[in-house]
Write a protein that holds these residues in place. Sequence first.
Motif, PDB file in Angstrom:
ATOM      1  N   ALA A  19      20.356  43.965  38.479  1.00  0.00           N
ATOM      2  CA  ALA A  19      21.447  44.087  39.023  1.00  0.00           C
ATOM      3  C   ALA A  19      22.327  45.454  38.477  1.00  0.00           C
ATOM      4  CB  ALA A  19      22.553  43.098  38.752  1.00  0.00           C
ATOM      5  N   LYS A  20      22.978  46.358  39.471  1.00  0.00           N
ATOM      6  CA  LYS A  20      23.636  47.335  39.279  1.00  0.00           C
ATOM      7  C   LYS A  20      25.191  47.015  39.369  1.00  0.00           C
ATOM      8  CE  LYS A  20      21.448  49.634  42.090  1.00  0.00           C
ATOM      9  NZ  LYS A  20      20.804  50.546  42.924  1.00  0.00           N
ATOM     10  N   VAL A  21      26.044  47.881  38.696  1.00  0.00           N
ATOM     11  CA  VAL A  21      27.618  47.717  39.038  1.00  0.00           C
ATOM     12  C   VAL A  21      27.832  47.848  40.358  1.00  0.00           C
ATOM     13  CG1 VAL A  21      29.749  48.693  38.298  1.00  0.00           C
ATOM     14  CG2 VAL A  21      27.912  48.411  36.649  1.00  0.00           C
ATOM     15  N   SER A  22      27.211  48.769  41.163  1.00  0.00           N
ATOM     16  CA  SER A  22      27.477  48.850  42.417  1.00  0.00           C
ATOM     17  C   SER A  22      26.992  47.724  43.311  1.00  0.00           C
ATOM     18  CB  SER A  22      26.759  50.310  42.918  1.00  0.00           C
ATOM     19  OG  SER A  22      25.448  50.043  43.003  1.00  0.00           O
ATOM     20  N   ASP A  23      26.451  46.589  42.819  1.00  0.00           N
ATOM     21  CA  ASP A  23      25.979  45.734  43.674  1.00  0.00           C
ATOM     22  C   ASP A  23      27.379  44.420  43.557  1.00  0.00           C
ATOM     23  OD1 ASP A  23      23.347  46.246  44.232  1.00  0.00           O
ATOM     24  OD2 ASP A  23      22.682  45.626  42.132  1.00  0.00           O
ATOM     25  N   ALA A  24      28.402  44.811  42.843  1.00  0.00           N
ATOM     26  CA  ALA A  24      29.235  43.770  42.572  1.00  0.00           C
ATOM     27  C   ALA A  24      30.081  43.406  43.905  1.00  0.00           C
ATOM     28  CB  ALA A  24      30.243  44.460  41.679  1.00  0.00           C
ATOM     29  N   PRO A  25      30.294  44.250  44.666  1.00  0.00           N
ATOM     30  CA  PRO A  25      31.029  43.753  46.086  1.00  0.00           C
ATOM     31  C   PRO A  25      30.124  42.850  46.784  1.00  0.00           C
ATOM     32  CG  PRO A  25      31.222  46.129  45.987  1.00  0.00           C
ATOM     33  CD  PRO A  25      30.351  45.892  44.716  1.00  0.00           C
ATOM     34  N   ALA A  26      28.763  43.243  47.073  1.00  0.00           N
ATOM     35  CA  ALA A  26      27.811  42.513  47.819  1.00  0.00           C
ATOM     36  C   ALA A  26      27.581  41.176  47.030  1.00  0.00           C
ATOM     37  CB  ALA A  26      26.653  43.344  47.701  1.00  0.00           C
ATOM     38  N   LEU A  27      27.392  41.068  45.811  1.00  0.00           N
ATOM     39  CA  LEU A  27      27.125  40.059  45.090  1.00  0.00           C
ATOM     40  C   LEU A  27      28.534  38.834  45.231  1.00  0.00           C
ATOM     41  CD1 LEU A  27      25.528  41.376  41.799  1.00  0.00           C
ATOM     42  CD2 LEU A  27      24.550  39.443  43.312  1.00  0.00           C
ATOM     43  N   ALA A  28      29.561  39.168  45.300  1.00  0.00           N
ATOM     44  CA  ALA A  28      30.779  38.427  45.389  1.00  0.00           C
ATOM     45  C   ALA A  28      30.664  37.711  46.846  1.00  0.00           C
ATOM     46  CB  ALA A  28      32.068  39.406  45.491  1.00  0.00           C
ATOM     47  N   LEU A  58      30.500  41.297  34.520  1.00  0.00           N
ATOM     48  CA  LEU A  58      29.260  40.391  34.223  1.00  0.00           C
ATOM     49  C   LEU A  58      28.028  41.353  34.171  1.00  0.00           C
ATOM     50  CD1 LEU A  58      28.679  37.444  33.746  1.00  0.00           C
ATOM     51  CD2 LEU A  58      28.287  37.233  36.152  1.00  0.00           C
ATOM     52  N   ILE A  59      27.836  42.221  34.846  1.00  0.00           N
ATOM     53  CA  ILE A  59      26.644  42.973  35.233  1.00  0.00           C
ATOM     54  C   ILE A  59      26.648  44.067  33.886  1.00  0.00           C
ATOM     55  CG2 ILE A  59      25.482  45.047  36.401  1.00  0.00           C
ATOM     56  CD1 ILE A  59      26.701  43.660  38.960  1.00  0.00           C
ATOM     57  N   LEU A  60      27.829  44.684  33.761  1.00  0.00           N
ATOM     58  CA  LEU A  60      27.968  45.477  32.360  1.00  0.00           C
ATOM     59  C   LEU A  60      27.682  44.689  31.063  1.00  0.00           C
ATOM     60  CD1 LEU A  60      31.181  47.616  33.117  1.00  0.00           C
ATOM     61  CD2 LEU A  60      28.770  48.432  32.851  1.00  0.00           C
ATOM     62  N   LEU A  61      28.035  43.461  31.106  1.00  0.00           N
ATOM     63  CA  LEU A  61      27.813  42.641  29.803  1.00  0.00           C
ATOM     64  C   LEU A  61      26.368  42.288  29.862  1.00  0.00           C
ATOM     65  CD1 LEU A  61      28.879  40.665  27.620  1.00  0.00           C
ATOM     66  CD2 LEU A  61      28.753  38.908  29.285  1.00  0.00           C
ATOM     67  N   ASP A  62      25.596  41.942  31.052  1.00  0.00           N
ATOM     68  CA  ASP A  62      24.223  41.467  31.077  1.00  0.00           C
ATOM     69  C   ASP A  62      23.363  42.550  30.677  1.00  0.00           C
ATOM     70  OD1 ASP A  62      25.218  38.849  31.362  1.00  0.00           O
ATOM     71  OD2 ASP A  62      24.344  38.675  33.594  1.00  0.00           O
ATOM     72  N   THR A  63      23.808  43.867  30.986  1.00  0.00           N
ATOM     73  CA  THR A  63      22.931  44.957  30.614  1.00  0.00           C
ATOM     74  C   THR A  63      23.122  45.442  29.269  1.00  0.00           C
ATOM     75  OG1 THR A  63      24.514  46.409  31.557  1.00  0.00           O
ATOM     76  CG2 THR A  63      22.884  45.844  32.782  1.00  0.00           C
TER      77      THR A  63
END
Length: 180
Positions: A19-28, A58-63
């Motif tokens: 996952a990338k930070v730019s995926d955040a809107p689509a993931l929500a 979450l993505i930043l934490l997981d990376t």
Amino acid sequence: MIKPKIFQVNGTEYTVRPAKVSDAPALAELRLQIDGETEHFDRVQGEGLIDEGEFKELILLDTSIPNHLFLVAEVEGNLVGFSRCEGSHLKRLKHQVEFGVGVIKEFWGLKIGQALLSQSILWAHHQGLVKMTLKVIETNKSAIYVYKKYEFEIEGILKKHKRLSDGHYYNTLIMSRFFS
């Protein structure tokens, strides 16, 4: 680090990648949709929402944490599934991760969940982890079959763990895969 991997099943090509930070809107949006398509999860649609900003965090934490992994599955530029492995920061628990997965109903049957699982297993093995754990409701027979195929075993049962829309209570299985 997991590199993107392309899969083809029944004429559909999809990519599993971190996952990338730019995926955040689509993931929500994706998580909200998945929650409304099945009773296999703990949440009903609209409960426990994670918004775009929270997904970014979450993505930043997981990376940034070695025993965390956040993967997505993508078809023609659109996210159709995701999985997470979350480990503990506690020394006595760092040897294991908990796995969770979700795929939108339109793409069930294309082995996207299996692809996310297999990539997570490879990652866990390379991380030197000892155990991968997940929870699955007893009625999700197809998922249980897949998990057993990938060497997960039933480690415990949470009795009357979930109450579904039919008003009945169902057990949740705790399944684990051991690496050494």
